[in-house]
Design an enzyme around this catalytic site. Structure first.
Site, short mmCIF file in Angstrom:
data_model
loop_
_atom_site.label_atom_id
_atom_site.label_comp_id
_atom_site.label_asym_id
_atom_site.label_seq_id
_atom_site.Cartn_x
_atom_site.Cartn_y
_atom_site.Cartn_z
N GLU A 343 2.65 49.40 12.57
CA GLU A 343 1.45 48.86 13.49
C GLU A 343 2.77 50.11 14.16
O GLU A 343 1.14 50.97 15.26
CB GLU A 343 2.90 47.48 14.52
CG GLU A 343 2.40 47.40 15.46
CD GLU A 343 3.65 46.30 15.86
OE1 GLU A 343 2.51 45.23 17.38
OE2 GLU A 343 3.85 46.30 15.63
N HIS A 344 3.95 51.05 14.65
CA HIS A 344 4.18 51.63 14.77
C HIS A 344 5.08 53.01 14.56
O HIS A 344 5.78 52.23 13.51
CB HIS A 344 5.55 51.11 16.37
CG HIS A 344 4.93 50.16 17.26
ND1 HIS A 344 5.05 49.04 16.88
CD2 HIS A 344 4.07 50.10 18.13
CE1 HIS A 344 5.04 48.27 17.73
NE2 HIS A 344 3.77 48.66 18.25
#
Length: 449
Positions: A343-344
């Protein structure tokens, strides 16, 4: 020699270049089993579909132990929330709104037309979704930032009708948290529902027009976006098709690609900050430096306990979803990062921009030591609603595009249709759909009369 206290599990992939299949088996990954809660959530969704607001209020009282006096938050309550908010928080929200709006306004695509000679055009136009429901959670933490990240791209896309739904809070008179209401006010959103959980998702999808008071008529939406817990995600799965949804979001996650020159304290805090969200949050370091891996583990062990949410952080970091992955070199680290599809994704390496250019799969890429994930969570200008659980391999984060429908507008005049008619008729016959061909022929059979 002093024994090192280890917090994060270490996975050693050195000595070979792992295949994608191997990486999907061995990389730390948690996630949630949405199927396990569907038997709980499905009756809630069905009941709200049938009984509307009355059912939603009943479930809110059962699960949240609070029953608001109305689902739609009165405007004076929203106004008071902003008036009472710390001025510093107001200014911080305004700055974040301005930056997010600046980025998302640039995402608007331009209408374009393709011409096949005179009289034959295909125009692609972009039409905003008419009405959108934006969910702002209120569990372990309160997220006015999520209100910003959902509302701004919808507004920039041209969505005409927006409703924010957020759980009622017993400590705040049965209304959503004041910072949620204040953020909505700053964004110009006037419709806020005091409703959370699966029942909020169902009510957004199906609405309720049975209320005596016209102000309480709860119109259904066309799309639902925004993060939530496993019950919210399960409800979004169940109403998908009735409405559009952004994604089935899983627990938040961070992966960090780092080499020997990276700052272990910064990395430790970045891993801890993500673990602060949820006991199921994933924090993963991918590095070719065994020394850095050891130092990061030491820093994590030394620093997590002084955070306000130490128990939550500890459980997340010790879980199977978190860990340190050792690789031989940075090219292999890129392979691992792409397979993980975080996601990050943070890049803490020499020539970090060059490394970032090689990444194909990530919800958002944070380049260099001064671009930490918390910056993107709040005020970088990028969107923090991002794909989780490896879905960044095939999907992307929330944006202005999420709320736009590309629609082709086809125009052919008589001459242009005649020119292509034989091709259309041939293909119709090849597919044994003769009426398709006749629909073309009939336009030219008596052309001379």
């Amino acid at each position: 020699m002093r024994k090192r206290k280890i917090m994060l599990n270490v996975i050693d992939l050195r000595g070979h270049v792992p295949t994608t299949s191997e990486l999907r088996r061995t990389l730390p990954r948690g996630g949630t089993d949405i199927n396990s809660v569907l038997p709980i959530v499905e009756p809630v969704v069905t009941d709200v579909k049938n009984r509307g607001a009355a059912a939603a209020l009943d479930y809110g009282e059962k699960f949240d132990h609070v029953r608001p006096t109305s689902i739609r938050v009165p405007q004076d309550v929203i106004d008071q929330a902003l008036d009472s908010l710390d001025p510093n928080v107001i200014e911080a929200l305004k700055e974040s709104i301005a930056r997010v709006r600046a980025v998302h306004s640039e995402q608007l695509p331009a209408q374009h037309t393709t011409s096949f000679g005179e009289g034959a055009t295909i125009t692609e136009k972009f039409i905003p979704v008419s009405r959108v429901g934006l969910y702002a959670p209120g569990g372990n933490a309160v997220y006015p930032s999520s209100v910003i990240m959902n509302v701004v791209p919808a507004q920039e896309a041209g969505v005409e009708s927006l409703v924010v739904a957020s759980p009622p809070q017993k400590d705040h008179g049965g209304w959503p948290h004041p910072t949620i209401l204040a953020a909505a006010k700053l964004l110009g959103v006037t419709e806020v529902w005091a409703m959370g959980g699966a029942q909020a998702v169902a009510l957004l999808a199906y609405g309720d027009d049975t209320q005596q008071n016209s102000a309480e008529v709860l119109e259904p939406v066309d799309m639902i976006t925004g993060p939530g817990n496993i019950f919210v995600t399960a409800a979004k799965r169940l109403v998908r098709g009735v409405v559009g949804i952004d994604s089935e979001a899983g627990p938040t996650e961070i992966a960090i690609v780092a080499d020997a020159q990276a700052n272990p304290v910064w990395i430790a805090y970045d891993l801890i900050s993500q673990a602060e969200h949820d006991v199921l949050a994933a924090s993963v370091l991918i590095t070719d430096s065994e020394e850095l891996a050891q130092r990061v583990n030491e820093e994590v062990a030394a620093r997590y306990s002084v955070t306000r949410n130490a128990d939550r952080v500890s459980e997340a970091l010790k879980g199977q979803q978190s860990g340190i992955v050792l690789v031989d070199d940075l090219p292999t680290a890129v392979i691992v990062a792409d397979a993980y599809a975080a996601e990050h994704l943070e890049i803490h390496t020499a020539e970090s921009h060059k490394v970032a250019e090689q990444i194909r799969n990530a919800g958002a890429i944070f380049v260099g030591g001064y671009s930490p994930v918390p910056l993107g969570d709040y005020s970088a200008g990028s969107n923090h609603v991002l794909p989780t659980s490896g879905s960044a391999r095939y999907s992307s984060g929330l944006s202005t595009h999420t709320f736009l429908k590309p629609v082709n507008v086809i125009y052919y005049d008589e001459v242009a249709l005649k020119e292509i008619s034989d091709t259309v008729i041939t293909l119709a016959d090849a597919e044994d759909l003769p009426a398709h061909g006749e629909a073309i022929r009939t336009r030219f059979e008596n052309l001379g009369n």
